[in-house]
Design a protein around this motif. Structure first.
Motif, PDB file in Angstrom:
ATOM      1  N   LYS A  47       0.827  -1.216   0.000  1.00 44.48           N
ATOM      2  CA  LYS A  47       0.000   0.000   0.000  1.00 44.48           C
ATOM      3  C   LYS A  47       0.856   1.259   0.000  1.00 44.48           C
ATOM      4  O   LYS A  47       0.673   2.154  -0.814  1.00 44.48           O
ATOM      5  CB  LYS A  47      -0.938  -0.009   1.223  1.00 44.48           C
ATOM      6  CG  LYS A  47      -1.833  -1.249   1.306  1.00 44.48           C
ATOM      7  CD  LYS A  47      -2.820  -1.171   2.459  1.00 44.48           C
ATOM      8  CE  LYS A  47      -2.176  -1.146   3.836  1.00 44.48           C
ATOM      9  NZ  LYS A  47      -1.534  -2.405   4.235  1.00 44.48           N
ATOM     10  N   THR A  48       1.805   1.302   0.958  1.00 43.13           N
ATOM     11  CA  THR A  48       2.646   2.496   1.038  1.00 43.13           C
ATOM     12  C   THR A  48       3.564   2.606  -0.176  1.00 43.13           C
ATOM     13  O   THR A  48       3.840   3.709  -0.665  1.00 43.13           O
ATOM     14  CB  THR A  48       3.459   2.497   2.347  1.00 43.13           C
ATOM     15  OG1 THR A  48       2.542   2.519   3.447  1.00 43.13           O
ATOM     16  CG2 THR A  48       4.358   3.715   2.450  1.00 43.13           C
ATOM     17  N   PHE A  51       1.755   4.438  -2.737  1.00 43.45           N
ATOM     18  CA  PHE A  51       1.820   5.889  -2.481  1.00 43.45           C
ATOM     19  C   PHE A  51       3.156   6.450  -2.951  1.00 43.45           C
ATOM     20  O   PHE A  51       3.229   7.519  -3.538  1.00 43.45           O
ATOM     21  CB  PHE A  51       1.655   6.163  -0.976  1.00 43.45           C
ATOM     22  CG  PHE A  51       0.225   6.394  -0.564  1.00 43.45           C
ATOM     23  CD1 PHE A  51      -0.827   5.887  -1.325  1.00 43.45           C
ATOM     24  CD2 PHE A  51      -0.080   7.131   0.574  1.00 43.45           C
ATOM     25  CE1 PHE A  51      -2.148   6.096  -0.940  1.00 43.45           C
ATOM     26  CE2 PHE A  51      -1.390   7.352   0.963  1.00 43.45           C
ATOM     27  CZ  PHE A  51      -2.423   6.840   0.215  1.00 43.45           C
ATOM     28  N   ASN A  52       4.226   5.712  -2.651  1.00 42.75           N
ATOM     29  CA  ASN A  52       5.558   6.210  -3.000  1.00 42.75           C
ATOM     30  C   ASN A  52       5.757   6.309  -4.510  1.00 42.75           C
ATOM     31  O   ASN A  52       6.438   7.205  -4.993  1.00 42.75           O
ATOM     32  CB  ASN A  52       6.642   5.321  -2.382  1.00 42.75           C
ATOM     33  CG  ASN A  52       6.777   5.560  -0.892  1.00 42.75           C
ATOM     34  OD1 ASN A  52       6.353   6.599  -0.391  1.00 42.75           O
ATOM     35  ND2 ASN A  52       7.352   4.608  -0.188  1.00 42.75           N
ATOM     36  N   ARG A  87       0.496  14.573   0.322  1.00 41.30           N
ATOM     37  CA  ARG A  87       0.297  13.354   1.104  1.00 41.30           C
ATOM     38  C   ARG A  87       0.625  13.575   2.581  1.00 41.30           C
ATOM     39  O   ARG A  87       1.291  14.538   2.950  1.00 41.30           O
ATOM     40  CB  ARG A  87       1.176  12.223   0.571  1.00 41.30           C
ATOM     41  CG  ARG A  87       2.650  12.399   0.875  1.00 41.30           C
ATOM     42  CD  ARG A  87       3.426  11.131   0.568  1.00 41.30           C
ATOM     43  NE  ARG A  87       3.148  10.070   1.531  1.00 41.30           N
ATOM     44  CZ  ARG A  87       3.740   8.885   1.499  1.00 41.30           C
ATOM     45  NH1 ARG A  87       4.608   8.597   0.545  1.00 41.30           N
ATOM     46  NH2 ARG A  87       3.473   7.984   2.410  1.00 41.30           N
ATOM     47  N   PHE A  89       1.947  11.036   6.090  1.00 45.05           N
ATOM     48  CA  PHE A  89       2.749   9.836   6.284  1.00 45.05           C
ATOM     49  C   PHE A  89       2.187   8.968   7.409  1.00 45.05           C
ATOM     50  O   PHE A  89       1.593   9.462   8.357  1.00 45.05           O
ATOM     51  CB  PHE A  89       4.191  10.210   6.616  1.00 45.05           C
ATOM     52  CG  PHE A  89       4.859  10.984   5.517  1.00 45.05           C
ATOM     53  CD1 PHE A  89       5.571  10.336   4.525  1.00 45.05           C
ATOM     54  CD2 PHE A  89       4.761  12.371   5.464  1.00 45.05           C
ATOM     55  CE1 PHE A  89       6.173  11.039   3.509  1.00 45.05           C
ATOM     56  CE2 PHE A  89       5.359  13.087   4.455  1.00 45.05           C
ATOM     57  CZ  PHE A  89       6.070  12.412   3.474  1.00 45.05           C
ATOM     58  N   GLN A  90       2.466   7.668   7.280  1.00 50.07           N
ATOM     59  CA  GLN A  90       2.023   6.706   8.281  1.00 50.07           C
ATOM     60  C   GLN A  90       2.604   7.074   9.652  1.00 50.07           C
ATOM     61  O   GLN A  90       1.884   7.167  10.637  1.00 50.07           O
ATOM     62  CB  GLN A  90       2.512   5.327   7.850  1.00 50.07           C
ATOM     63  CG  GLN A  90       1.945   4.188   8.637  1.00 50.07           C
ATOM     64  CD  GLN A  90       2.460   2.862   8.083  1.00 50.07           C
ATOM     65  OE1 GLN A  90       2.890   2.779   6.939  1.00 50.07           O
ATOM     66  NE2 GLN A  90       2.432   1.846   8.899  1.00 50.07           N
ATOM     67  N   ASP A 176      -1.977   8.398   4.454  1.00 54.62           N
ATOM     68  CA  ASP A 176      -1.437   7.084   4.820  1.00 54.62           C
ATOM     69  C   ASP A 176      -1.797   6.783   6.271  1.00 54.62           C
ATOM     70  O   ASP A 176      -1.217   7.358   7.192  1.00 54.62           O
ATOM     71  CB  ASP A 176       0.082   7.079   4.612  1.00 54.62           C
ATOM     72  CG  ASP A 176       0.656   5.669   4.575  1.00 54.62           C
ATOM     73  OD1 ASP A 176      -0.033   4.735   5.034  1.00 54.62           O
ATOM     74  OD2 ASP A 176       1.793   5.500   4.090  1.00 54.62           O
ATOM     75  N   GLU A 177      -2.777   5.927   6.480  1.00 52.57           N
ATOM     76  CA  GLU A 177      -3.288   5.555   7.803  1.00 52.57           C
ATOM     77  C   GLU A 177      -3.602   6.768   8.668  1.00 52.57           C
ATOM     78  O   GLU A 177      -3.008   6.975   9.721  1.00 52.57           O
ATOM     79  CB  GLU A 177      -2.284   4.640   8.518  1.00 52.57           C
ATOM     80  CG  GLU A 177      -2.002   3.383   7.701  1.00 52.57           C
ATOM     81  CD  GLU A 177      -1.499   2.235   8.557  1.00 52.57           C
ATOM     82  OE1 GLU A 177      -1.733   2.262   9.776  1.00 52.57           O
ATOM     83  OE2 GLU A 177      -0.889   1.315   7.996  1.00 52.57           O
ATOM     84  N   ILE A 207      -5.158   5.014   2.832  1.00 52.36           N
ATOM     85  CA  ILE A 207      -4.802   3.671   3.256  1.00 52.36           C
ATOM     86  C   ILE A 207      -5.250   3.535   4.693  1.00 52.36           C
ATOM     87  O   ILE A 207      -5.016   4.464   5.476  1.00 52.36           O
ATOM     88  CB  ILE A 207      -3.259   3.488   3.238  1.00 52.36           C
ATOM     89  CG1 ILE A 207      -2.706   3.557   1.830  1.00 52.36           C
ATOM     90  CG2 ILE A 207      -2.859   2.193   3.926  1.00 52.36           C
ATOM     91  CD1 ILE A 207      -1.191   3.606   1.782  1.00 52.36           C
ATOM     92  N   ASP A 208      -5.889   2.466   5.066  1.00 54.16           N
ATOM     93  CA  ASP A 208      -6.049   2.229   6.507  1.00 54.16           C
ATOM     94  C   ASP A 208      -6.301   0.768   6.813  1.00 54.16           C
ATOM     95  O   ASP A 208      -6.676  -0.020   5.935  1.00 54.16           O
ATOM     96  CB  ASP A 208      -7.154   3.097   7.112  1.00 54.16           C
ATOM     97  CG  ASP A 208      -6.745   3.585   8.497  1.00 54.16           C
ATOM     98  OD1 ASP A 208      -6.543   4.797   8.654  1.00 54.16           O
ATOM     99  OD2 ASP A 208      -6.601   2.749   9.401  1.00 54.16           O
TER     100      ASP A 208
END
Lengths: 253, 278, 292
Positions: A47-48, A51-52, A87, A89-90, A176-177, A207-208
């Protein structure tokens, strides 16, 4: 999901190899204007990494990323950000010793070569000042304006990070989460915030892990497992999809 | 009436202030340079060449030298982007030594024998430059670009992802710092009216770093406090004469232990701003 | 003539190798550039000189230089590294710079800024083999370097201590998880590194038959270049880079002009930093992509 409308974001056939490992395998997804889209999947599903790739941190091995129909694949991150993708970040990444106010100011869009950037912002660019103030009000951060952002409680740090992201005036926001580690009330706050942002015209890709949160919020979902897109659809379709259930239950044991 | 002795000291403070500012500007992007004496040397030799050999007026010569050194700083800034922390510190150290070694072999301007013939400048002239550049830095500190510099220092990835062009910001800082160091060099040459390659050695770069770390590494005014401290303290504490470097070394360690940001810091300024508006 | 220069270059290279090993022990294991090593080297030289002037035999002088420098290195580790081990990497570098400034000042005040000379009668003998002549001193320097490097190799490669050090170098967090306690190990790394620098100081003092408080900066900075050329992450790169730069330096002095040598050495260092940060002979780059 019929394609009359020009999607805000399209990722087409994204594959990302790390050494010999295929972290993402032919992933395609799209986000329509004013849509909230979720990516779910177990840890390590990619998932991440997705995003990247979208934000230009990774160059995909194959595939293309398009924003409003224009290819932005593997452009430098700051150009992708200026094109309209922001974005969070987690693990929250705020600027070390900056106040909340400075976070909002620094992310305001500026043209590259103007005297404005070299003179005190207060006089040189009152417009940026006003926009930052609006966002401060909008995200209910006025009380902590002059506090060092990293010294604030976790939930507020998340808001600051979102505030910084929307200060860059994106068309598409990647989260991201956004509710990781939050209690129910805090998570609900963020959920309402996301809905308001959507209503103000933003597209959102998030994302979660929190299934209830995602199901309640998203218009459309993609499910990743080991770098492969195993399912997509509306939340009610995903909820009853046997492949998804298997992936989740399989990993849960 | 100020004695010539004090005038000489104050001139040293002004020149050190400019050198320290050049370190401070690069430090604002999170990088430590141990080679700014190299840029200072380039400025000193170029300015002297322009005034002595070409007959260019000093102010114009300083501007030309600053521009040239700034351009060299930008050129060096690009490869320097690949390096961080200790590695960049080592590379800049190597650059400084290369410049010194170059002038040692540059026989057209005296080589190891040094170069002279410059006209002595007044204290007022030196401090006009020093004050102007300190003011310029103080203004920049309240600008968008300085916020961007700090963002790049704190988290380059996050900075790029809100649209900041981290490459231009870092290279620009390098170029600006190189220009400021060159002005320090030009003034040094026209204050001492004699220069030799040894004036621009590693120890000189270290003086700049010391002034910034002791005075305060998060605000430009810290460089002023540090420069005053480094030049004036041994003068007022005569018994320190032989041990002054040991004292500064000890102060450096003590400062890192108890107050890493140096004597002045941003929160101190914020405190005063708050008092003013209250 | 060429062979003669080679011998001279190898002598200088041997000393560079020792100091570069000293730098890279701390750098490779802890990721810290200990700038005070330059002064440890200078101090070692003075300690060794004191022993020789007191008519003690050479091995004792060497040990005196090593022990003295190792003790000072221990103080540096406790005051200048331990408090900063979690700080950004530049901070401990600055604190070791503080020590460097102090030590140079102390040495100047104790021994004066003029060079301290060795009397001529120490090591006057020369050995000649065909066209090449080497002084007893040169042979001593190269011989002592070989012994010290072999000892270090034994400690690092064959002992439990060395294994622990290498584990920390590999990955500090994993080492901690495996129960390797880093505290005593970093102290040890600093002291080993100090001992090497001290030995190099004694040897260079013998080489020039003189020593000054400023020799540390001059040769220490050069040794940083040697370490970089050998590869900062790997301890043994210095074994190749030391002799290489020593010989290159002597050759440029003999055939080029003595002054361009620094230009070449530091230029090479910068090129290596930019293009091959793993060093001249290093393996694949281990740098990872951006971590987000």
């Amino acid at each position: 999901m019929t394609g009359k409308q020009q999607p805000r974001l399209e990722a087409a056939g994204i594959t990302k190899m790390f050494g010999g490992i295929r972290a993402l395998n032919d992933i395609s997804l799209e986000v329509l204007p004013k849509q909230i889209v979720g990516i779910i999947g177990p840890n390590g599903a990619g998932k991440t990494t997705t995003f990247n790739v979208i934000t230009g941190a990774y160059r995909p091995s194959t595939g293309e990323v398009r924003l409003d129909g224009k290819a932005v694949t593997a452009e430098p991150s700051h150009l992708i950000a200026r094109a309209g993708i922001s974005r969070t970040f987690q693990n929250i990444r705020l600027f070390g010793d900056m106040t909340v106010w400075e976070h909002l100011l620094v992310a305001q869009p500026h043209s590259d070569f103007t005297l404005r950037r070299l003179l005190p912002t207060r006089w040189a660019d009152p417009q940026a000042f006003r926009r930052a103030e609006e966002i401060l009000e909008f995200l209910k951060l006025a009380d902590v304006k002059d506090r060092i952002a990293r010294s604030l409680p976790y939930g507020i740090q998340r808001r600051v990070e979102i505030a910084r992201a929307i200060s860059a005036r994106p068309k598409l926001l990647l989260l991201d989460e956004p509710v990781a580690g939050m209690n129910h009330d805090e998570a609900d706050d963020i959920r309402r915030l996301i809905l308001t942002l959507r209503d103000s015209g933003l597209s959102i890709l998030l994302i979660d892990h929190d299934m209830a949160f995602v199901m309640n919020l998203c218009d459309y979902l993609y499910v990743l497992d080991f770098g492969v897109m195993i399912a997509q659809g509306r939340p009610d379709q995903i909820r009853s999809n046997p492949v998804v259930l298997d992936a989740y239950l399989g990993h849960a044991t | 009436m100020m004695s010539t002795y004090y005038a000489g000291l104050l001139a040293d403070v002004g020149i050190l202030l400019l050198g320290a500012l050049s370190v401070y500007i690069i430090l604002a992007t999170g990088q430590l340079s141990l080679g700014n004496a190299g840029f200072m040397g380039i400025g000193a030799y170029l300015t002297s060449y322009l005034t002595v050999t070409m007959g260019v007026p000093l102010t114009l010569a300083l501007v030309i030298a600053a521009a040239a050194s700034g351009a060299i700083g930008v050129i060096i800034g690009f490869p320097a982007l690949r390096l961080r922390g200790i590695y960049l510190a080592m590379a800049t150290l190597g650059f400084g030594e290369m410049v010194r070694s170059f002038f040692l072999n540059f026989d057209a301007m005296g080589g190891a024998g040094g170069f002279h013939g410059m006209r002595h400048v007044s204290l007022g002239y030196i401090w006009t430059w020093a004050a102007a550049i300190l003011l310029l830095v103080a203004i920049l500190e309240h600008s968008q670009i300085w916020l961007e510099l700090r963002a790049v220092r704190d988290d380059e990835t996050a900075a790029a992802l809100v649209g900041l062009d981290t490459t231009t910001i870092k290279v620009g800082a390098f170029g600006f710092a190189a220009a400021v160091a060159a002005i320090a060099g030009g003034l040094f040459a026209h204050h001492h009216v004699y220069i030799e390659p040894g004036n621009f050695s590693f120890e000189r770069s270290i003086d700049f770093v010391l002034a910034v770390i002791l005075g305060g590494s998060t605000v430009g005014a810290g460089a002023l406090v540090g420069a005053l401290l480094l030049v004036m303290l041994p003068e007022h504490l005569r018994f320190l004469a032989d041990w002054r470097f040991a004292v500064f070394g000890g102060l450096l360690i003590a400062m890192l232990l108890v107050r890493r940001q140096g004597i002045l810091d941003r929160s101190l300024f914020r405190f005063f701003e708050f008092r003013r508006s209250a | 003539m060429l062979l003669q220069q080679l011998v001279n270059g190898l002598t200088l290279g041997a000393v560079y190798t020792l100091i570069a090993l000293s730098f890279s022990l701390v750098m490779g294991i802890l990721g810290v550039l200990n700038l005070a090593i330059a002064e440890l080297f200078m101090l070692g030289g003075y300690f060794g000189f004191a022993a020789i002037l007191a008519k003690l035999p050479l091995p004792v002088a060497l040990l005196a230089g090593m022990a003295g420098a190792a003790l000072v290195a221990a103080v540096i580790e406790r005051v200048g590294y331990q408090p900063f081990r979690d700080a950004p990497v530049v901070t401990p570098m600055l604190s070791t710079l503080g020590f460097s400034i102090i030590l140079q000042n102390v040495a100047t005040n104790i021994w004066g800024s003029d060079p301290l000379q060795l009397p001529d009668e120490v090591f006057g003998a020369r050995f000649t083999l065909g066209p090449v002549s080497a002084s007893a001193m040169q042979l001593t320097i190269v011989g002592a370097t070989v012994v010290l490097v072999a000892l270090l190799a034994f400690v690092v490669q064959r002992t439990a201590l060395g294994r622990a050090l290498r584990a920390v170098a590999e990955n500090r967090d994993v080492a901690r998880l495996l129960g390797v306690s880093a505290g005593p190990l970093t102290l040890l790394a600093f002291m080993l590194s100090g001992a090497l620098a001290g030995a190099a100081g004694v040897l260079i003092g013998l080489h020039y038959a003189a020593i000054t408080p400023y020799i540390g900066v001059e040769i220490g900075l050069k040794a940083i270049a040697v370490m970089v050329v050998g590869g900062t992450g790997r301890i043994w790169g210095a074994l190749i880079a030391g002799p290489l730069i020593g010989v290159a330096e002597v050759m440029t002095t003999a055939y080029g002009g003595s002054q361009i040598r620094d230009f070449v050495v530091y230029g090479l260092m910068i090129v290596i930093l930019l293009l091959r940060p793993q060093g001249l002979l290093g393996g694949a780059r281990t740098e990872q992509g951006p971590r987000v």
